[in-house]
Design a protein around this motif. Structure first.
Motif, PDB file in Angstrom:
ATOM      1  N   ILE A 171       0.860  -1.181   0.000  1.00 30.46           N
ATOM      2  CA  ILE A 171       0.000   0.000   0.000  1.00 30.46           C
ATOM      3  C   ILE A 171       0.894   1.227   0.000  1.00 30.46           C
ATOM      4  O   ILE A 171       1.936   1.260   0.668  1.00 30.46           O
ATOM      5  N   SER A 172       0.509   2.239  -0.731  1.00 28.85           N
ATOM      6  CA  SER A 172       1.310   3.459  -0.786  1.00 28.85           C
ATOM      7  C   SER A 172       1.368   4.122   0.588  1.00 28.85           C
ATOM      8  O   SER A 172       0.481   3.912   1.431  1.00 28.85           O
ATOM      9  N   PRO A 173       2.394   4.911   0.846  1.00 25.43           N
ATOM     10  CA  PRO A 173       2.467   5.621   2.133  1.00 25.43           C
ATOM     11  C   PRO A 173       1.211   6.441   2.423  1.00 25.43           C
ATOM     12  O   PRO A 173       0.737   6.487   3.560  1.00 25.43           O
ATOM     13  N   GLY A 174       0.658   7.081   1.378  1.00 31.29           N
ATOM     14  CA  GLY A 174      -0.572   7.845   1.586  1.00 31.29           C
ATOM     15  C   GLY A 174      -1.730   6.964   1.986  1.00 31.29           C
ATOM     16  O   GLY A 174      -2.533   7.326   2.856  1.00 31.29           O
ATOM     17  N   GLY A 175      -1.825   5.771   1.360  1.00 35.20           N
ATOM     18  CA  GLY A 175      -2.884   4.841   1.725  1.00 35.20           C
ATOM     19  C   GLY A 175      -2.744   4.327   3.136  1.00 35.20           C
ATOM     20  O   GLY A 175      -3.730   4.187   3.863  1.00 35.20           O
ATOM     21  N   LEU A 176      -1.495   4.062   3.542  1.00 36.77           N
ATOM     22  CA  LEU A 176      -1.263   3.608   4.910  1.00 36.77           C
ATOM     23  C   LEU A 176      -1.657   4.676   5.933  1.00 36.77           C
ATOM     24  O   LEU A 176      -2.213   4.365   6.986  1.00 36.77           O
ATOM     25  N   VAL A 177      -1.357   5.910   5.601  1.00 37.46           N
ATOM     26  CA  VAL A 177      -1.718   7.009   6.520  1.00 37.46           C
ATOM     27  C   VAL A 177      -3.229   7.086   6.670  1.00 37.46           C
ATOM     28  O   VAL A 177      -3.760   7.245   7.784  1.00 37.46           O
ATOM     29  N   LYS A 178      -3.955   6.953   5.550  1.00 35.70           N
ATOM     30  CA  LYS A 178      -5.418   7.012   5.619  1.00 35.70           C
ATOM     31  C   LYS A 178      -5.976   5.875   6.475  1.00 35.70           C
ATOM     32  O   LYS A 178      -6.877   6.073   7.303  1.00 35.70           O
ATOM     33  N   ILE A 179      -5.434   4.662   6.271  1.00 41.44           N
ATOM     34  CA  ILE A 179      -5.900   3.526   7.064  1.00 41.44           C
ATOM     35  C   ILE A 179      -5.574   3.725   8.538  1.00 41.44           C
ATOM     36  O   ILE A 179      -6.394   3.447   9.421  1.00 41.44           O
ATOM     37  N   ALA A 180      -4.362   4.233   8.805  1.00 43.80           N
ATOM     38  CA  ALA A 180      -3.957   4.476  10.196  1.00 43.80           C
ATOM     39  C   ALA A 180      -4.873   5.495  10.858  1.00 43.80           C
ATOM     40  O   ALA A 180      -5.273   5.326  12.017  1.00 43.80           O
ATOM     41  N   VAL A 181      -5.219   6.552  10.126  1.00 42.24           N
ATOM     42  CA  VAL A 181      -6.103   7.586  10.680  1.00 42.24           C
ATOM     43  C   VAL A 181      -7.482   6.996  10.961  1.00 42.24           C
ATOM     44  O   VAL A 181      -8.066   7.221  12.032  1.00 42.24           O
ATOM     45  N   LEU A 182      -8.017   6.227   9.995  1.00 41.72           N
ATOM     46  CA  LEU A 182      -9.338   5.634  10.182  1.00 41.72           C
ATOM     47  C   LEU A 182      -9.366   4.717  11.400  1.00 41.72           C
ATOM     48  O   LEU A 182     -10.255   4.812  12.257  1.00 41.72           O
ATOM     49  N   MET A 183      -8.373   3.820  11.484  1.00 45.29           N
ATOM     50  CA  MET A 183      -8.354   2.870  12.580  1.00 45.29           C
ATOM     51  C   MET A 183      -8.119   3.556  13.917  1.00 45.29           C
ATOM     52  O   MET A 183      -8.693   3.171  14.941  1.00 45.29           O
ATOM     53  N   THR A 184      -7.264   4.576  13.927  1.00 48.02           N
ATOM     54  CA  THR A 184      -7.011   5.302  15.177  1.00 48.02           C
ATOM     55  C   THR A 184      -8.272   6.002  15.668  1.00 48.02           C
ATOM     56  O   THR A 184      -8.613   5.952  16.852  1.00 48.02           O
ATOM     57  N   LEU A 185      -8.996   6.643  14.738  1.00 49.18           N
ATOM     58  CA  LEU A 185     -10.252   7.287  15.118  1.00 49.18           C
ATOM     59  C   LEU A 185     -11.256   6.258  15.614  1.00 49.18           C
ATOM     60  O   LEU A 185     -11.992   6.508  16.577  1.00 49.18           O
ATOM     61  N   TYR A 186     -11.277   5.102  14.963  1.00 45.21           N
ATOM     62  CA  TYR A 186     -12.191   4.044  15.370  1.00 45.21           C
ATOM     63  C   TYR A 186     -11.876   3.572  16.784  1.00 45.21           C
ATOM     64  O   TYR A 186     -12.770   3.388  17.612  1.00 45.21           O
ATOM     65  N   VAL A 187     -10.565   3.385  17.079  1.00 41.08           N
ATOM     66  CA  VAL A 187     -10.166   2.929  18.417  1.00 41.08           C
ATOM     67  C   VAL A 187     -10.464   3.993  19.467  1.00 41.08           C
ATOM     68  O   VAL A 187     -10.972   3.688  20.556  1.00 41.08           O
ATOM     69  N   ILE A 188     -10.147   5.249  19.154  1.00 37.08           N
ATOM     70  CA  ILE A 188     -10.422   6.330  20.105  1.00 37.08           C
ATOM     71  C   ILE A 188     -11.921   6.405  20.392  1.00 37.08           C
ATOM     72  O   ILE A 188     -12.350   6.561  21.550  1.00 37.08           O
ATOM     73  N   ALA A 189     -12.728   6.279  19.341  1.00 41.52           N
ATOM     74  CA  ALA A 189     -14.177   6.308  19.533  1.00 41.52           C
ATOM     75  C   ALA A 189     -14.627   5.115  20.376  1.00 41.52           C
ATOM     76  O   ALA A 189     -15.490   5.257  21.255  1.00 41.52           O
ATOM     77  N   TYR A 190     -14.045   3.933  20.128  1.00 34.94           N
ATOM     78  CA  TYR A 190     -14.361   2.749  20.922  1.00 34.94           C
ATOM     79  C   TYR A 190     -14.085   3.014  22.401  1.00 34.94           C
ATOM     80  O   TYR A 190     -14.904   2.715  23.282  1.00 34.94           O
ATOM     81  N   ILE A 191     -12.905   3.578  22.668  1.00 34.22           N
ATOM     82  CA  ILE A 191     -12.534   3.854  24.061  1.00 34.22           C
ATOM     83  C   ILE A 191     -13.515   4.840  24.692  1.00 34.22           C
ATOM     84  O   ILE A 191     -14.000   4.632  25.811  1.00 34.22           O
ATOM     85  N   ALA A 192     -13.816   5.914  23.958  1.00 38.08           N
ATOM     86  CA  ALA A 192     -14.746   6.919  24.484  1.00 38.08           C
ATOM     87  C   ALA A 192     -16.119   6.313  24.757  1.00 38.08           C
ATOM     88  O   ALA A 192     -16.741   6.590  25.787  1.00 38.08           O
ATOM     89  N   LEU A 193     -16.576   5.457  23.849  1.00 37.70           N
ATOM     90  CA  LEU A 193     -17.892   4.863  24.011  1.00 37.70           C
ATOM     91  C   LEU A 193     -17.940   3.916  25.202  1.00 37.70           C
ATOM     92  O   LEU A 193     -18.902   3.913  25.974  1.00 37.70           O
ATOM     93  N   TYR A 194     -16.881   3.117  25.389  1.00 41.97           N
ATOM     94  CA  TYR A 194     -16.875   2.182  26.508  1.00 41.97           C
ATOM     95  C   TYR A 194     -16.688   2.913  27.840  1.00 41.97           C
ATOM     96  O   TYR A 194     -17.230   2.483  28.865  1.00 41.97           O
ATOM     97  N   ILE A 195     -15.923   3.998  27.824  1.00 47.59           N
ATOM     98  CA  ILE A 195     -15.804   4.800  29.040  1.00 47.59           C
ATOM     99  C   ILE A 195     -17.164   5.385  29.401  1.00 47.59           C
ATOM    100  O   ILE A 195     -17.575   5.406  30.566  1.00 47.59           O
ATOM    101  N   TYR A 196     -17.888   5.851  28.377  1.00 51.06           N
ATOM    102  CA  TYR A 196     -19.235   6.372  28.624  1.00 51.06           C
ATOM    103  C   TYR A 196     -20.117   5.287  29.232  1.00 51.06           C
ATOM    104  O   TYR A 196     -20.862   5.532  30.187  1.00 51.06           O
TER     105      TYR A 196
END
Length: 514
Positions: free
Chosen positions: A316-341
């Protein structure tokens, strides 16, 4: 880069576990209530129509007399009308029928309260010990509260409580709320039982009125996921021998193992819970953490495949990896926020299960967003690599079902599934759709010549050398590239396939040896 993405999530997932440490689902409640209010909510439970029992020991100072124990059920004119409304204490009590035992005065003058006068550590108290049976036309949620409408403003509404709520008399089911195993009905009516306890036990042993509860469901799916795990290892050995053991398949195995262990810990918790009504809370929470991690790793794998990684692209191109990393990081952060709630603000007086809370709605929204991203990545890959349309056509259709079943189920549950049955039904279907997703991927990647949808034909020795824009037909375009020595790895030198062009970073294209 992708290993960094996954490893960076581990501290975040640990935060989920820590945030959940205060959450509990025990049906044996021990604690102290002390608030400067006239009316307070203690707990809830789903009692079967004829088989529900509550056993309690309640203690409060005599100088705070007199307090009441209140029982509301889930009809609109009862609990919804009382909880977090503008009604005062007396009006909330007026919603109940005292003649039906919904109001229990906690003082020795009321014989049905089980209260006596006692002295504990020099403090004169009322000590109330009693057992009550619940009878209703059907299984329903019951909410337990306490009140003192004539409370002295200087004194709190105070209660030390030890409450055990059970269903039936069988050791293997009595600690479970009816929303965790359910109840069948005959001719539209719930089964009636004799009044004597011994007769009740015999009737229960010979009756099939209980439908599968969460424990049996978890055990069944643990066995299913264990079988899938063993099968995935067999396939992994074959793929490794043929130099096709790609990182996407490794992610699949990691997600599957996390799922299997997560369900195993849930089974252990509920097995102990069936005996004491408390369970092993740490194992339950750790199991939930593993299940969440499994979902995230599997989502990452699905997105990578949608991007064509290891199927039509060597990297995957570096740009594609960055997009996937951003998506997954946001998903994990949202998961954490939701479970903390969920752990900090989840109100059992209003929410019957996760997907009725803002946290659950957030999880549904995230799943739908991920689905749109999945479709976008697949369509881009299909446009550029039409030679893999068979695999990707099936991939889009079958995994769209995986993305959308839970949102559709939650919507249907809200309108058509009884409140007390929603948690059990959704739990079972969640495991079923997860098993579907893992089992389907194992079928799609089963390494046989008859499997026309097999996605891998780029060998692991070529990953990292190929550019993102190299097409799969440059490597033979086969559904499955098999070595001449059935199952043995190819030892041919692949370096002659790649020669540098005048433009830096490009390669000459070649074919996988057959």
């Amino acid at each position: 880069m992708k290993s960094i993405i996954i490893s960076s999530y581990l501290p975040m997932m640990a935060c989920i576990l820590l945030s959940l440490m205060t959450a509990t689902e025990s049906k044996r409640f021990v604690g102290v209530y002390s608030q400067y209010t006239d009316w307070g909510f203690l707990t809830r439970f789903t009692f079967l129509a004829e088989h529900g029992w509550i056993r309690y020991q309640l203690i409060y100072p005599q100088e705070y007399c007199c307090e009441n124990l209140l029982f509301y059920y889930d009809e609109p004119h009862q609990w919804p009308a009382a909880y977090k409304t503008n009604l005062n204490c007396s009006q909330k009590e007026a919603l109940l029928d005292k003649n039906s035992g919904q109001i229990v005065p906690l003082n020795p003058l009321f014989l049905g309260s089980g209260c006596i006068r006692d002295t504990i550590n020099g403090v004169k108290v009322f000590k109330c010990t009693f057992a009550r049976r619940f009878r209703a036309a059907r299984a329903r949620w019951w909410y337990i509260a306490i009140s003192n409408c004539n409370r002295n403003p200087k004194n709190p509404l105070y209660m030390e409580y030890n409450i055990n709520m059970t269903n039936g008399y069988l050791d293997w089911n009595k600690e479970f709320s009816a929303d965790e195993f359910g109840e069948n009905e005959v001719d539209g009516n719930t089964l009636t039982l004799p009044t004597r306890i011994d007769q009740d036990k015999n009737r229960l042993k010979s009756s099939s009125y209980l439908s599968p509860r969460i424990l049996e469901t978890d055990v069944a799916f643990f066995i299913c996921f264990l079988v899938l795990s063993i099968a995935s290892i067999v396939v992994a050995v074959i793929l490794k021998n043929r130099q096709l053991f790609h990182s996407t398949y490794k992610y699949f195995m990691a997600a599957l193992f996390l799922q299997t262990f997560g369900v195993m810990f849930s089974v252990i918790h509920y097995g102990v819970y069936a005996q004491n009504g408390i369970g092993v809370e740490f194992l339950r929470l750790f199991g939930r953490l593993l299940l969440a991690a499994s979902d995230l790793v599997f989502l990452l794998m699905v997105i990578l495949l949608a991007k064509g990684y290891t199927v039509v692209r060597g990297r995957i191109s570096p740009g594609g990896l960055v997009k996937i990393a951003v998506l997954m990081t946001l998903y994990v952060i949202a998961y954490i926020a939701l479970y903390i709630y969920e752990a900090r603000f989840f109100d059992p007086g209003e929410v019957l299960y996760l997907y009725e809370s803002p946290a659950g709605i957030g999880l549904i929204a995230l799943r739908i967003i991920a689905w749109f991203w999945f479709l976008y990545a697949n369509f881009i890959t299909l446009k550029d690599y039409a030679d893999k349309r068979v695999f990707y056509s099936w991939f889009i259709v079958l995994y769209t079902i995986w993305f959308l079943v839970i949102p559709v189920l939650v919507l249907c549950a809200h309108f058509w599934i009884s409140k007390w049955a929603r948690a059990r039904v959704v739990n079972g279907i969640e495991f079923a759709i997860t098993f579907y997703a893992y089992g389907l991927f194992l079928i799609l990647t089963w390494p046989t010549r008859a499997n026309s949808t097999f996605p891998f034909h780029i060998r692991t020795t070529q990953i990292g050398v190929l550019s993102e824009d190299e097409r799969s037909d440059n490597f033979g375009g086969r559904a499955y590239a098999v070595d001449g020595d059935q199952g043995k790895p190819c030892n041919r030198d692949l370096t002659d396939m790649f020669a540098a062009k005048p433009t830096a970073g490009s390669v000459i294209k070649g074919n996988i040896p057959s």
